[in-house]
Design a protein around this motif. Sequence first.
Motif, PDB file in Angstrom:
ATOM      1  N   UNK A  21       0.768  -1.145  -0.011  1.00  0.00           N
ATOM      2  CA  UNK A  21      -0.057  -0.241  -0.109  1.00  0.00           C
ATOM      3  C   UNK A  21       0.814   1.102   0.078  1.00  0.00           C
ATOM      4  N   UNK A  22       1.908   1.179   0.727  1.00  0.00           N
ATOM      5  CA  UNK A  22       2.768   2.436   0.783  1.00  0.00           C
ATOM      6  C   UNK A  22       3.547   2.523  -0.682  1.00  0.00           C
ATOM      7  N   UNK A  23       3.873   1.712  -1.010  1.00  0.00           N
ATOM      8  CA  UNK A  23       4.462   1.801  -2.494  1.00  0.00           C
ATOM      9  C   UNK A  23       3.389   2.203  -3.434  1.00  0.00           C
ATOM     10  N   UNK A  24       2.431   1.553  -3.673  1.00  0.00           N
ATOM     11  CA  UNK A  24       1.397   2.130  -4.433  1.00  0.00           C
ATOM     12  C   UNK A  24       0.789   3.461  -4.482  1.00  0.00           C
ATOM     13  N   UNK A  25       0.761   3.746  -3.090  1.00  0.00           N
ATOM     14  CA  UNK A  25       0.346   5.345  -2.931  1.00  0.00           C
ATOM     15  C   UNK A  25       1.519   6.157  -3.290  1.00  0.00           C
ATOM     16  N   UNK A  26       2.925   5.743  -3.086  1.00  0.00           N
ATOM     17  CA  UNK A  26       3.994   6.820  -3.727  1.00  0.00           C
ATOM     18  C   UNK A  26       4.015   6.631  -4.878  1.00  0.00           C
ATOM     19  N   UNK A  27       3.722   5.603  -5.974  1.00  0.00           N
ATOM     20  CA  UNK A  27       4.031   5.401  -7.286  1.00  0.00           C
ATOM     21  C   UNK A  27       2.938   5.220  -8.226  1.00  0.00           C
ATOM     22  N   UNK A 111       2.406   3.910 -15.304  1.00  0.00           N
ATOM     23  CA  UNK A 111       3.709   3.944 -14.427  1.00  0.00           C
ATOM     24  C   UNK A 111       5.036   3.898 -14.988  1.00  0.00           C
ATOM     25  N   UNK A 112       5.115   5.260 -15.495  1.00  0.00           N
ATOM     26  CA  UNK A 112       6.473   5.537 -16.466  1.00  0.00           C
ATOM     27  C   UNK A 112       7.958   4.913 -15.633  1.00  0.00           C
ATOM     28  N   UNK A 113       7.927   5.260 -14.109  1.00  0.00           N
ATOM     29  CA  UNK A 113       8.997   5.035 -13.414  1.00  0.00           C
ATOM     30  C   UNK A 113       9.366   3.528 -13.570  1.00  0.00           C
ATOM     31  N   UNK A 114       8.363   2.548 -13.448  1.00  0.00           N
ATOM     32  CA  UNK A 114       8.394   1.016 -13.433  1.00  0.00           C
ATOM     33  C   UNK A 114       8.638   0.789 -14.886  1.00  0.00           C
ATOM     34  N   UNK A 115       8.112   1.180 -15.800  1.00  0.00           N
ATOM     35  CA  UNK A 115       8.462   0.954 -17.288  1.00  0.00           C
ATOM     36  C   UNK A 115       9.922   1.284 -17.459  1.00  0.00           C
ATOM     37  N   UNK A 116      10.497   2.418 -17.070  1.00  0.00           N
ATOM     38  CA  UNK A 116      12.040   2.605 -17.324  1.00  0.00           C
ATOM     39  C   UNK A 116      12.673   1.749 -16.574  1.00  0.00           C
ATOM     40  N   UNK A 117      12.417   1.387 -15.317  1.00  0.00           N
ATOM     41  CA  UNK A 117      13.036   0.620 -14.170  1.00  0.00           C
ATOM     42  C   UNK A 117      12.999  -0.909 -15.037  1.00  0.00           C
TER      43      UNK A 117
END
Length: 149
Positions: A21-27, A111-117
């Motif tokens: 939940x903390x991760x989802x709310x942040x990303x 989720x652009x950050x995840x795609x880039x990761x």
Amino acid sequence: MINTIDKIDPVEFPEVVEVWEASVRATHHFLKEEDILFFKPLILKEYLKAVDLACIRNQSGKILGFMGVAEGNLEMLFIHPDARGKGIGKTLTQHAIRQMQVTKVDVNEDNGQAIGFYEHMGFQTVGRSELDGAGKPYPLLHMALKATH
């Protein structure tokens, strides 16, 4: 920081859901509050049981990040926002690829950050779905490891 991969005991599932939940709310800013509330009990009661779980903990044993793998798919990878940028996601993903034969991952298109990761980790987009796995209108990109020769 030494990132050692550890198993997750089912009694720790509530802690895992807190990290999720903390991760989802942040990303996952594209999700609505009702979507988070929809997925939270599913994560706890169904999704965590359906995957092989692994995590990285801090020195006191608190889970900083976790992943779930099933049938060659990285089904979930979530890092607590306070622990991002410390190599935890990279360590878990490399372990998934090398030790758990992961070759695929689905990522929310928004989720652009995840795609880039994942691109940085050697994955490329090979397909797209309009709906997520729960039938909600959050398009997914289907990514696969690039062939290595």
